[in-house]
Design a protein around this motif. Sequence first.
Motif, PDB file in Angstrom:
ATOM      1  N   GLU A 145      19.737  27.354 -21.431  1.00 24.43           N
ATOM      2  CA  GLU A 145      20.047  25.927 -21.602  1.00 24.43           C
ATOM      3  C   GLU A 145      21.504  25.717 -22.020  1.00 24.43           C
ATOM      4  O   GLU A 145      22.214  24.885 -21.453  1.00 24.43           O
ATOM      5  N   LYS A 146      21.952  26.470 -23.040  1.00 25.37           N
ATOM      6  CA  LYS A 146      23.343  26.341 -23.486  1.00 25.37           C
ATOM      7  C   LYS A 146      24.307  26.819 -22.405  1.00 25.37           C
ATOM      8  O   LYS A 146      25.348  26.217 -22.193  1.00 25.37           O
ATOM      9  N   HIS A 148      23.884  26.678 -19.237  1.00 26.38           N
ATOM     10  CA  HIS A 148      23.955  25.626 -18.207  1.00 26.38           C
ATOM     11  C   HIS A 148      24.917  24.518 -18.651  1.00 26.38           C
ATOM     12  O   HIS A 148      25.765  24.080 -17.877  1.00 26.38           O
ATOM     13  N   SER A 149      24.786  24.075 -19.899  1.00 29.36           N
ATOM     14  CA  SER A 149      25.665  23.012 -20.418  1.00 29.36           C
ATOM     15  C   SER A 149      27.128  23.440 -20.417  1.00 29.36           C
ATOM     16  O   SER A 149      28.006  22.698 -19.971  1.00 29.36           O
TER      17      SER A 149
END
Length: 188
Positions: A145-146, A148-149
């Motif tokens: 998730e991180k 991707h950001s």
Amino acid sequence: MKMDTKSLIIDIATTLFQKKGYLGVGLNEILKECNMSKGSLYHHFPNGKEELLIACLHSLDETITTHMKEIFRDYPTTQIATQAMIEKLVIKFEQEGMIIGYTISSIVSEMGALSEAVRNACALSFTRIQEIYLNKLVEDGFSEEKAHSISLMLTASIEGGIMLCLAKKTSEPLKIISQGLPNLFREL
């Protein structure tokens, strides 16, 4: 090594598109720079200028992602690799006043006027660039998730930084982005 005609057309057209944008380059200008007739161009690109643009985008995507993968292989972390890549872009800009061959944004700044096929080719290129960042970030230990950001922010920042360098005729935007990278990695 002698370049085949189709590759030569793509190479010349890519440079013209990057310098002037898709709408800023006419077919006659491409023909003149390639020193060929319309028939020769249409032999290789039967659907014309847009088909040529898509071929240019695919070629540029391959060049950019190959170059990025080499850099990211040579450096231990995403931050250090990204800073090294930005440094190379800054040097290129300061030497040449342009950043040709490392961005698709200069070609597709007229996105609203382009077809769905062109938009898809651009989206694919940006996705491939983002994936290089994402994979290295996951190697660095960031969650998916991180990663991707951060990969989205890196892609947008560097592409935007290149456009600002070209518009303002200074390498300062990329230098500031590079200096801010440690903060980006700490905050996320």
